[in-house]
Enzyme design. Sequence first.
Site, PDB file in Angstrom:
ATOM      1  N   ARG A   1       2.222  -1.133  -6.058  1.00 42.26           N
ATOM      2  CA  ARG A   1       2.354   0.152  -6.739  1.00 42.26           C
ATOM      3  C   ARG A   1       3.709   0.822  -6.519  1.00 42.26           C
ATOM      4  NH1 ARG A   1      -2.075   3.616  -7.410  1.00 42.26           N
ATOM      5  NH2 ARG A   1      -3.097   2.343  -5.819  1.00 42.26           N
TER       6      ARG A   1
ATOM      7  N   TYR B   1      -1.270  -0.667 -12.012  1.00 41.23           N
ATOM      8  CA  TYR B   1      -2.710  -0.604 -12.257  1.00 41.23           C
ATOM      9  C   TYR B   1      -3.020   0.118 -13.576  1.00 41.23           C
ATOM     10  CZ  TYR B   1      -2.391  -2.087  -7.441  1.00 41.23           C
ATOM     11  OH  TYR B   1      -2.045  -2.776  -6.308  1.00 41.23           O
TER      12      TYR B   1
ATOM     13  N   CYS C   1     -16.840   6.407 -26.269  1.00 36.58           N
ATOM     14  CA  CYS C   1     -18.141   7.048 -26.137  1.00 36.58           C
ATOM     15  C   CYS C   1     -18.618   7.057 -24.689  1.00 36.58           C
ATOM     16  CB  CYS C   1     -19.156   6.333 -27.010  1.00 36.58           C
ATOM     17  SG  CYS C   1     -18.548   6.148 -28.682  1.00 36.58           S
TER      18      CYS C   1
ATOM     19  N   GLY D   1       0.764  -1.236   0.000  1.00 39.62           N
ATOM     20  CA  GLY D   1       0.000   0.000   0.000  1.00 39.62           C
ATOM     21  C   GLY D   1       0.795   1.287   0.000  1.00 39.62           C
TER      22      GLY D   1
HETATM   23  C1  LIG Z   1      -3.363  -4.937  -3.570  1.00 40.84           C
HETATM   24  C2  LIG Z   1      -2.664  -5.569  -2.446  1.00 40.84           C
HETATM   25  C3  LIG Z   1      -1.322  -5.262  -2.182  1.00 40.84           C
HETATM   26  C4  LIG Z   1      -0.548  -4.246  -2.972  1.00 40.84           C
HETATM   27  O1  LIG Z   1      -1.087  -2.972  -2.869  1.00 40.84           O
HETATM   28  P1  LIG Z   1      -0.240  -1.720  -3.409  1.00 40.84           P
HETATM   29  O2  LIG Z   1      -1.035  -0.542  -3.025  1.00 40.84           O
HETATM   30  O3  LIG Z   1      -0.111  -1.883  -4.864  1.00 40.84           O
HETATM   31  O4  LIG Z   1       1.084  -1.772  -2.709  1.00 40.84           O
HETATM   32  C5  LIG Z   1      -0.701  -5.916  -1.155  1.00 40.84           C
HETATM   33  N1  LIG Z   1      -1.356  -6.829  -0.390  1.00 40.84           N
HETATM   34  C6  LIG Z   1      -2.659  -7.139  -0.614  1.00 40.84           C
HETATM   35  C7  LIG Z   1      -3.311  -8.140   0.253  1.00 40.84           C
HETATM   36  C8  LIG Z   1      -3.347  -6.535  -1.646  1.00 40.84           C
HETATM   37  O5  LIG Z   1      -4.622  -6.829  -1.853  1.00 40.84           O
END
Ligand SMILES: *Cc1c(COP(=O)(O)O)cnc(C)c1O
Length: 433
Positions: free
Chosen positions: A283, A380, A351, A246
Amino acid sequence: MTDTAETAFTYRDGELHAESLPLARVAEAVGTPCFVYSSQALEDTYRRFSKALSDTGLNSLVCYAIKANPHLAVVKTFGDLGSGADVVSEGELRRAIAAGVPPERIVFAGVGKQRGEMAFALEAGILQFNVESPDELKLLNEVAGALGKIAPVALRINPNVDAKTHAKITTGTTENKFGIEIESLPDLLAMIEGLEHIAIEGLAVHIGSQLTDLAPYAAAFERLAKLFVELRQAGVNLRRIDLGGGLGISYTGGPGPDVGAYAEVAHRAVADLGVPVIFEPGRHLVGNAGLLLARVLYVKQGRSRRFLIVDAAMNDLIRPTLYDAWHEMKPLRQAPENAPLEPVDVVGPICESGDIFASARPFPPMKAGELFAIFSTGAYGATMSSTYNTRLPAPEVMVRGDSFAVIKSRPSYEDLLAEDQLPDWLRAAQGAA
Ligand SMILES: *Cc1c(COP(=O)(O)O)cnc(C)c1O
């Protein structure tokens, strides 16, 4: 901290380059729209992330979250540097294995794992299943039993912490479908006593995506560490802790979240537990290592707005439409210092009014036929694309130094149409016609 986007994609002699390759050359070779990734940027970002963790002294395992960019070349780039993988489906698990990631470095997350996926992962011998509900645990026990195996499990806890990010990518509050609520743990643990093919080995948390504020992390990690100690005291043999992913990136070209500070927050919360710590960045590792090349088709001057109608669209990059995401854009040919900036709406050909990349964005004058880049589309981007409006999927290219490789080519219209099969009754009618 230097931002990856700044170092991977820069103007040289007035031309936008990826590493030392002029991007116009890619556009010429494969056409637009087209995703371009810098292998240098991928490697640098991975190394920086991993080093920040080891610098704190944490015994860490980085499991790249494949869903951010599942291309085999990307997964293998990280795998070759020692990364594990965080997967959310059998498909992603197969990708991780195909890219050479050892199963003992793979964690399987997600709220809706199916029987066949569980069996495949058990046979592969993955590190752990991050389990999110009692029913999932029961099914996993059954599947493992049938195979004569013990399933290694981390319970994904919902810490009820607001990640302060976009509503569609926040996951750690009780309003979300993710994780097991702390209050329900005692009952769950009692139930687990009877599950002979489950070994609870860890706790996990993942509170959302594109986090730029570290405070929610600190709160969630501390809550998880406290729970870890309590469960261990209660006799649960916990051996690992998983802090999820995250961590955000900068979408504006400025400095992104400080990886060192993030590592410190993790260290402070969990170092005393003395167990290996898993991280699941997605990400953060790929976002700024990619861009989307596009071309202006038309410049349309409306009564109140000026539109750049371009050949990329929401089917290629859904983030602005889905998350109100802001992406930096720059012409491939650098605008003169004193070029006047005019507000433009950058829109695709689809569209839908939602097919818009930027609204009233100050931009140097552009003419039909000119190329530009949409930045920070390594995460993404391609993976969330579709063929809506029967548009061909954009190809993907990886750059290394002054050369590049096409890592996914644009299919032909014949390929695309051949995916549709007619039912017998329509095929007969067509034959007769
Ligand atoms: C999507 C996800 C991640 C990665 O999230 P990012 O924001 O791309 O780092 C990590 N762990 C779980 C369980 C996820 O669903």
